[in-house]
Design an enzyme around this catalytic site. Structure first.
Site, PDB file in Angstrom:
ATOM      1  N   SER A 129       0.803  -1.298   0.083  1.00 56.92           N
ATOM      2  CA  SER A 129       0.322  -0.123   0.017  1.00 56.92           C
ATOM      3  C   SER A 129       0.914   1.475  -0.014  1.00 56.92           C
ATOM      4  O   SER A 129       0.655   1.981  -0.091  1.00 56.92           O
ATOM      5  CB  SER A 129      -1.067   0.057   0.845  1.00 56.92           C
ATOM      6  OG  SER A 129      -0.487  -0.061   2.403  1.00 56.92           O
ATOM      7  N   HIS A 136      -5.360  -3.725  -2.702  1.00 52.05           N
ATOM      8  CA  HIS A 136      -5.150  -2.013  -3.619  1.00 52.05           C
ATOM      9  C   HIS A 136      -5.105  -2.949  -4.845  1.00 52.05           C
ATOM     10  O   HIS A 136      -4.023  -2.487  -5.702  1.00 52.05           O
ATOM     11  CB  HIS A 136      -3.982  -2.110  -3.525  1.00 52.05           C
ATOM     12  CG  HIS A 136      -3.520  -0.798  -1.939  1.00 52.05           C
ATOM     13  ND1 HIS A 136      -3.933   0.429  -2.525  1.00 52.05           N
ATOM     14  CD2 HIS A 136      -3.588  -1.748  -1.004  1.00 52.05           C
ATOM     15  CE1 HIS A 136      -3.992   0.935  -0.413  1.00 52.05           C
ATOM     16  NE2 HIS A 136      -3.635  -0.265   0.022  1.00 52.05           N
ATOM     17  N   LYS A 147     -11.877   1.095  -1.906  1.00 48.76           N
ATOM     18  CA  LYS A 147     -10.558   1.296  -3.452  1.00 48.76           C
ATOM     19  C   LYS A 147     -11.012   1.683  -4.153  1.00 48.76           C
ATOM     20  O   LYS A 147     -12.476   2.177  -4.699  1.00 48.76           O
ATOM     21  CB  LYS A 147      -9.359   0.793  -2.891  1.00 48.76           C
ATOM     22  CG  LYS A 147      -9.376   1.148  -1.168  1.00 48.76           C
ATOM     23  CD  LYS A 147      -7.803   0.137  -0.985  1.00 48.76           C
ATOM     24  CE  LYS A 147      -7.369   0.102   0.012  1.00 48.76           C
ATOM     25  NZ  LYS A 147      -7.494   1.048   1.450  1.00 48.76           N
TER      26      LYS A 147
HETATM   27  N1  PMP Z   1      -5.297  -3.667   3.575  1.00 55.64           N
HETATM   28  C1  PMP Z   1      -4.615  -3.131   3.033  1.00 55.64           C
HETATM   29  C2  PMP Z   1      -3.328  -3.784   2.385  1.00 55.64           C
HETATM   30  C3  PMP Z   1      -5.023  -2.068   3.046  1.00 55.64           C
HETATM   31  O1  PMP Z   1      -4.744  -0.939   2.201  1.00 55.64           O
HETATM   32  C4  PMP Z   1      -6.164  -1.430   3.583  1.00 55.64           C
HETATM   33  C5  PMP Z   1      -6.662   0.443   3.749  1.00 55.64           C
HETATM   34  N2  PMP Z   1      -5.770   0.908   3.568  1.00 55.64           N
HETATM   35  C6  PMP Z   1      -7.317  -2.644   4.434  1.00 55.64           C
HETATM   36  C7  PMP Z   1      -6.569  -3.503   4.335  1.00 55.64           C
HETATM   37  C8  PMP Z   1      -8.209  -2.235   5.182  1.00 55.64           C
HETATM   38  O2  PMP Z   1      -9.390  -1.195   4.217  1.00 55.64           O
HETATM   39  P1  PMP Z   1     -10.636  -1.099   5.031  1.00 55.64           P
HETATM   40  O3  PMP Z   1     -10.148   0.134   4.206  1.00 55.64           O
HETATM   41  O4  PMP Z   1     -11.582  -1.767   3.881  1.00 55.64           O
HETATM   42  O5  PMP Z   1     -10.888  -1.173   6.599  1.00 55.64           O
END
Ligand code: PMP
Length: 404
Positions: free
Chosen positions: A184, A212, A243
């Site tokens: 990320s 992502h 996303k």
């Molecule tokens: N996994 C990854 C790799 C993320 O980047 C994120 C959010 N930034 C999440 C899980 C969590 O997802 P959510 O925003 O739906 O809680």
């Protein structure tokens, strides 16, 4: 008796220190939809800090689907999936997602964070091992903290280190390798073919967090396993709807038995209310659009390639990115805050990533593309970032580019 909590709270000064300098970049209130341009403080700001990779959050068909779902089902489910919170719509989306990522079954959670908390806390036991890339997302780390299993981390995308660490684990233990598909912050893709080979050698299982990667890589944007043509080698695929999928919520997909186990063991599923109907309907509509308009993913990649080219020409250090997440390394916390604030004032929104999230020498601007950006918007942003680097004396350059 003295109460102690306020003393502890008062010791946290990171945020107030940066506020005192007038550089605080968090919780910026946006007064419009999450689009390529947003309104902040009444002013137009170019958005390059969004995870809406396909630019779908403002799509009329998705908004319409959400409104229709509210008309039919109301605004909330008032309970968990386990009890009164399952709608036919949830089941429709689960079946749809299972087909999309090519697994037997899927289960929805109310956020992507809850997916990792729920799955990782229950999937392995006391004598087992969860093996993580050191750059895995915070929700994976926190899920592992809730597990009784032992947690082992290997250096980021370093297959030699993974091999070293996995090779000494007991043969009889469950070994689950858990990785982000696209990382990320760094924007690089997991080395899945190598991980699959190692997992086969040592009898390990694999879970990929495709937060992502969905809408970005793989057939029709169906993620990392599809990208490498290794779907049957991956045991669990998880993802978020926050996303590319323009909404909120998440899912885990795998074989029938594993998903059934999660449905009865994952506490963040069982003890938390289900996704509201409007968000479920939004995800279904987003999947319709992704499947019907493959040109969106193509445009996302054209934008990514264009931004990459312009930035490398300016000499920016983009690390090892392979995705629409472009980490522009500044490698100094203070300069990263200064540049972020200057860019904000110049009408460009980017996210600063500083220590303790990363080491100070890895601090960066996280610049992310959307399919709906225009080349003109990208040019304006790159020009302004370049100007800010000159102004604040940011000198890091891309080693790869220098070598060419
Ligand atoms: N996994 C990854 C790799 C993320 O980047 C994120 C959010 N930034 C999440 C899980 C969590 O997802 P959510 O925003 O739906 O809680």
């Amino acid at each position: 008796m003295d109460k102690r909590l306020q003393y502890k709270i008062a010791q946290f000064t990171d945020a107030s220190a940066i506020k005192a300098k007038g550089l605080y970049p968090y919780f910026r209130a946006i007064e419009s939809g999450q689009d390529t341009e947003v309104i902040i403080g009444g002013k137009r700001v170019l958005m390059f800090g969004s995870n809406s990779y396909l630019g779908l959050t403002d799509h009329p068909k998705i908004k319409e689907a959400a409104k229709k779902a509210i008309d039919k089902y109301g605004t909330g489910c008032a309970g968990s999936r386990f009890l009164n919170g399952t709608l036919d719509l949830h089941i429709e989306l689960e079946n749809r997602l299972a087909r999309y990522v090519n697994k037997e079954a899927a289960i929805l959670f109310s956020t992507g964070f809850q997916v990792n908390l729920g799955v990782l806390s229950c999937i392995t036991g006391r004598n087992d091992y969860l093996i993580l890339d050191e750059q895995d997302h915070a929700s994976i780390i926190d899920g592992c903290r809730l597990s009784f299993s032992k947690v082992i981390k290997y250096a980021h995308n370093d297959m030699q280190d993974l091999l070293r660490k996995i090779s000494i684990l007991p043969e009889e233990a469950i070994k689950l390798i858990v990785v982000d598909g696209i990382f990320s912050m760094e924007g690089d893709i997991v080395k899945l073919p190598e991980i699959v080979a190692i997992a086969e050698q040592y009898g390990a299982n694999i879970m990929i967090d495709d937060a992502h990667s969905l809408g970005v890589i793989g057939h029709n944007g169906s993620g990392t396993a599809s990208h490498f043509n290794l779907t049957s080698e991956v045991d669990l695929i998880t993802g978020t709807f926050s996303k590319s999928l323009a909404s909120l919520g998440g899912f885990a997909a795998g074989d029938h038995a594993t998903i059934d186990y999660l449905k009865h063991q994952a506490r963040s599923l069982i003890f938390s209310a289900s996704m509201p109907p409007s968000t479920v309907a939004s995800v279904l509509a987003a999947l319709d659009i992704i499947e019907a308009e493959p040109e969106r993913i193509k445009k996302l990649w054209e934008n990514t390639d264009y931004a990459n080219k312009l930035m490398l020409r300016e000499g920016f250090d983009l690390g090892l990115t392979q995705s629409p997440i472009l980490p522009i390394y500044i490698r100094d916390n203070n300069q990263t805050f200064l540049v972020t604030k200057y860019l904000h004032d110049q009408g460009v929104f980017v996210n600063p990533v500083v220590s303790p999230a990363v080491l100070p020498e890895s601090s960066l601007l996280r610049f992310s593309l959307m399919a709906t950006h225009t080349f003109v918007q990208i040019e304006e942003a790159v020009f302004k970032i370049s100007k800010s680097f000159k102004k604040f004396g940011v000198t890091t350059v891309n080693e790869k580019y220098k070598a060419v």
